[in-house]
Motif scaffolding. Structure first.
Motif, PDB file in Angstrom:
ATOM      1  N   TYR A 114       0.847  -1.188   0.000  1.00 60.45           N
ATOM      2  CA  TYR A 114       0.000   0.000   0.000  1.00 60.45           C
ATOM      3  C   TYR A 114       0.887   1.243   0.000  1.00 60.45           C
ATOM      4  O   TYR A 114       1.877   1.311   0.710  1.00 60.45           O
ATOM      5  CB  TYR A 114      -0.925  -0.002   1.219  1.00 60.45           C
ATOM      6  N   GLU A 115       0.503   2.223  -0.805  1.00 64.41           N
ATOM      7  CA  GLU A 115       1.277   3.454  -0.923  1.00 64.41           C
ATOM      8  C   GLU A 115       0.571   4.591  -0.209  1.00 64.41           C
ATOM      9  O   GLU A 115      -0.642   4.579  -0.036  1.00 64.41           O
ATOM     10  CB  GLU A 115       1.468   3.817  -2.397  1.00 64.41           C
ATOM     11  N   GLN A 116       1.366   5.609   0.143  1.00 65.56           N
ATOM     12  CA  GLN A 116       0.795   6.797   0.752  1.00 65.56           C
ATOM     13  C   GLN A 116       0.011   7.577  -0.296  1.00 65.56           C
ATOM     14  O   GLN A 116       0.426   7.668  -1.456  1.00 65.56           O
ATOM     15  CB  GLN A 116       1.900   7.701   1.294  1.00 65.56           C
ATOM     16  N   LYS A 117      -1.105   8.136   0.115  1.00 67.65           N
ATOM     17  CA  LYS A 117      -1.896   8.981  -0.769  1.00 67.65           C
ATOM     18  C   LYS A 117      -2.155  10.287  -0.040  1.00 67.65           C
ATOM     19  O   LYS A 117      -2.919  10.325   0.926  1.00 67.65           O
ATOM     20  CB  LYS A 117      -3.218   8.307  -1.148  1.00 67.65           C
ATOM     21  N   ARG A 118      -1.498  11.341  -0.491  1.00 66.89           N
ATOM     22  CA  ARG A 118      -1.651  12.672   0.110  1.00 66.89           C
ATOM     23  C   ARG A 118      -1.856  13.695  -0.998  1.00 66.89           C
ATOM     24  O   ARG A 118      -1.324  13.553  -2.096  1.00 66.89           O
ATOM     25  CB  ARG A 118      -0.411  13.037   0.923  1.00 66.89           C
ATOM     26  N   ASP A 119      -2.600  14.767  -0.676  1.00 65.18           N
ATOM     27  CA  ASP A 119      -2.794  15.828  -1.661  1.00 65.18           C
ATOM     28  C   ASP A 119      -1.675  16.857  -1.544  1.00 65.18           C
ATOM     29  O   ASP A 119      -0.715  16.679  -0.792  1.00 65.18           O
ATOM     30  CB  ASP A 119      -4.178  16.479  -1.495  1.00 65.18           C
ATOM     31  N   GLU A 120      -1.789  17.956  -2.286  1.00 67.86           N
ATOM     32  CA  GLU A 120      -0.726  18.973  -2.311  1.00 67.86           C
ATOM     33  C   GLU A 120      -0.558  19.688  -0.972  1.00 67.86           C
ATOM     34  O   GLU A 120       0.470  20.313  -0.722  1.00 67.86           O
ATOM     35  CB  GLU A 120      -0.975  19.993  -3.423  1.00 67.86           C
ATOM     36  N   HIS A 121      -1.549  19.581  -0.082  1.00 68.59           N
ATOM     37  CA  HIS A 121      -1.462  20.205   1.240  1.00 68.59           C
ATOM     38  C   HIS A 121      -0.967  19.228   2.305  1.00 68.59           C
ATOM     39  O   HIS A 121      -0.941  19.571   3.492  1.00 68.59           O
ATOM     40  CB  HIS A 121      -2.829  20.757   1.664  1.00 68.59           C
ATOM     41  N   GLY A 122      -0.611  18.012   1.914  1.00 71.10           N
ATOM     42  CA  GLY A 122      -0.129  17.018   2.858  1.00 71.10           C
ATOM     43  C   GLY A 122      -1.230  16.319   3.630  1.00 71.10           C
ATOM     44  O   GLY A 122      -0.992  15.761   4.689  1.00 71.10           O
ATOM     45  N   ARG A 123      -2.455  16.335   3.090  1.00 76.37           N
ATOM     46  CA  ARG A 123      -3.588  15.705   3.765  1.00 76.37           C
ATOM     47  C   ARG A 123      -3.956  14.397   3.071  1.00 76.37           C
ATOM     48  O   ARG A 123      -3.697  14.223   1.884  1.00 76.37           O
ATOM     49  CB  ARG A 123      -4.818  16.620   3.721  1.00 76.37           C
ATOM     50  N   SER A 124      -4.575  13.516   3.829  1.00 80.01           N
ATOM     51  CA  SER A 124      -5.162  12.306   3.260  1.00 80.01           C
ATOM     52  C   SER A 124      -6.673  12.410   3.422  1.00 80.01           C
ATOM     53  O   SER A 124      -7.165  12.858   4.456  1.00 80.01           O
ATOM     54  CB  SER A 124      -4.651  11.057   3.960  1.00 80.01           C
ATOM     55  N   TYR A 125      -7.396  11.965   2.394  1.00 81.06           N
ATOM     56  CA  TYR A 125      -8.859  12.065   2.387  1.00 81.06           C
ATOM     57  C   TYR A 125      -9.467  10.672   2.336  1.00 81.06           C
ATOM     58  O   TYR A 125      -8.951   9.776   1.658  1.00 81.06           O
ATOM     59  CB  TYR A 125      -9.328  12.867   1.172  1.00 81.06           C
ATOM     60  N   ALA A 126     -10.565  10.504   3.057  1.00 82.21           N
ATOM     61  CA  ALA A 126     -11.306   9.246   3.000  1.00 82.21           C
ATOM     62  C   ALA A 126     -12.773   9.506   3.329  1.00 82.21           C
ATOM     63  O   ALA A 126     -13.111  10.514   3.948  1.00 82.21           O
ATOM     64  CB  ALA A 126     -10.729   8.229   3.973  1.00 82.21           C
ATOM     65  N   THR A 127     -13.615   8.596   2.892  1.00 81.52           N
ATOM     66  CA  THR A 127     -15.041   8.663   3.174  1.00 81.52           C
ATOM     67  C   THR A 127     -15.411   7.528   4.103  1.00 81.52           C
ATOM     68  O   THR A 127     -15.077   6.370   3.831  1.00 81.52           O
ATOM     69  CB  THR A 127     -15.860   8.546   1.873  1.00 81.52           C
ATOM     70  N   GLY A 128     -16.097   7.860   5.200  1.00 85.28           N
ATOM     71  CA  GLY A 128     -16.552   6.848   6.139  1.00 85.28           C
ATOM     72  C   GLY A 128     -18.062   6.759   6.115  1.00 85.28           C
ATOM     73  O   GLY A 128     -18.746   7.764   5.926  1.00 85.28           O
ATOM     74  N   LYS A 129     -18.590   5.537   6.312  1.00 89.26           N
ATOM     75  CA  LYS A 129     -20.036   5.347   6.292  1.00 89.26           C
ATOM     76  C   LYS A 129     -20.466   4.463   7.452  1.00 89.26           C
ATOM     77  O   LYS A 129     -19.752   3.559   7.859  1.00 89.26           O
ATOM     78  CB  LYS A 129     -20.465   4.698   4.975  1.00 89.26           C
ATOM     79  N   ARG A 130     -21.669   4.759   7.976  1.00 86.17           N
ATOM     80  CA  ARG A 130     -22.279   3.962   9.032  1.00 86.17           C
ATOM     81  C   ARG A 130     -23.755   4.276   9.050  1.00 86.17           C
ATOM     82  O   ARG A 130     -24.139   5.444   9.139  1.00 86.17           O
ATOM     83  CB  ARG A 130     -21.647   4.313  10.380  1.00 86.17           C
ATOM     84  N   LYS A 131     -24.605   3.265   8.970  1.00 88.58           N
ATOM     85  CA  LYS A 131     -26.054   3.428   8.868  1.00 88.58           C
ATOM     86  C   LYS A 131     -26.363   4.368   7.703  1.00 88.58           C
ATOM     87  O   LYS A 131     -25.976   4.084   6.580  1.00 88.58           O
ATOM     88  CB  LYS A 131     -26.645   3.918  10.190  1.00 88.58           C
ATOM     89  N   ASP A 132     -27.040   5.495   7.963  1.00 89.90           N
ATOM     90  CA  ASP A 132     -27.337   6.448   6.890  1.00 89.90           C
ATOM     91  C   ASP A 132     -26.376   7.625   6.884  1.00 89.90           C
ATOM     92  O   ASP A 132     -26.540   8.564   6.112  1.00 89.90           O
ATOM     93  CB  ASP A 132     -28.772   6.987   7.026  1.00 89.90           C
ATOM     94  N   ALA A 133     -25.365   7.613   7.736  1.00 90.79           N
ATOM     95  CA  ALA A 133     -24.433   8.738   7.855  1.00 90.79           C
ATOM     96  C   ALA A 133     -23.239   8.555   6.918  1.00 90.79           C
ATOM     97  O   ALA A 133     -22.734   7.455   6.746  1.00 90.79           O
ATOM     98  CB  ALA A 133     -23.949   8.863   9.287  1.00 90.79           C
ATOM     99  N   ILE A 134     -22.809   9.656   6.333  1.00 91.26           N
ATOM    100  CA  ILE A 134     -21.640   9.675   5.459  1.00 91.26           C
ATOM    101  C   ILE A 134     -20.722  10.788   5.937  1.00 91.26           C
ATOM    102  O   ILE A 134     -21.148  11.943   6.073  1.00 91.26           O
ATOM    103  CB  ILE A 134     -22.037   9.906   3.993  1.00 91.26           C
ATOM    104  N   ALA A 135     -19.458  10.450   6.182  1.00 93.14           N
ATOM    105  CA  ALA A 135     -18.482  11.427   6.669  1.00 93.14           C
ATOM    106  C   ALA A 135     -17.352  11.575   5.661  1.00 93.14           C
ATOM    107  O   ALA A 135     -16.796  10.580   5.202  1.00 93.14           O
ATOM    108  CB  ALA A 135     -17.918  10.984   8.015  1.00 93.14           C
TER     109      ALA A 135
END
Length: 174
Positions: A40-61
């Motif tokens: 697995y490789e690191q995935k970061r944007d130009e600001h040094g952040r990593s983004y992901a989407t989390g889900k549980r029941k009907d909630a999306i984060a």
């Protein structure tokens, strides 16, 4: 066609297995070692952040993780204000404890849908995924704890002829 397979031994040699006599009259089959584990490789944007989407029941984060002092912002508010119950704040902090990076990352997230419990679970799922993208070495610990798997339990739908999903209407003899 010199590569035709005419017998079982030809098939075994083509696949890469070999029979080994163990000496006690039984034959064991040794197979070719399986493919190496994925890297697995690191995935970061130009600001040094990593983004992901989390889900549980009907909630999306939607979750962004970056190095910092450990502040968590949910929908523009501090986590202590948004998630007033201590149990929900504990749920959100679990991935940091498992990965041994408490206080090292700032989290900014937006959450939609569901109730507070589902939203806390979605944020935890998103933080776990974002941490594993930021630093793939913590992936094994997060996966073992079960934080990278989406909790697929959702509310069962209401059926016709029933008061709720399974509850029947009150019985009346007359």
């Amino acid at each position: 066609m010199a590569d035709e397979i005419k017998s079982l031994s030809d098939l075994k040699s083509a696949v890469g297995t070999a029979d080994v006599d163990s000496g006690d009259g039984e034959t064991a089959v040794l197979e070719r070692p399986s493919e190496a584990a994925p890297v697995y490789e690191q995935k970061r944007d130009e600001h040094g952040r990593s983004y992901a989407t989390g889900k549980r029941k009907d909630a999306i984060a939607r979750v962004w993780v970056k190095p910092g002092k450990g502040t968590i912002t949910v929908n523009g508010r501090d986590q202590d204000v948004y998630f007033a119950r201590p149990v929900l704040r504990m749920v959100i902090s679990q991935p940091f404890k498992v990965a041994n990076v408490v206080g090292q990352f700032d989290v900014v997230c937006t959450v939609k849908g569901g109730g507070l419990s589902g939203q806390a679970g979605a944020v935890r799922h998103g933080i776990s995924k974002a941490l594993s993208l930021y630093d793939p070495e913590v992936r094994a610990a997060l996966k073992k704890a079960g934080f990278l798997t989406r909790d697929s339990r959702v509310v069962e739908r209401k059926k016709y002829g029933k008061a709720k999903a399974r509850k029947s209407f009150q019985f009346s003899k007359r």
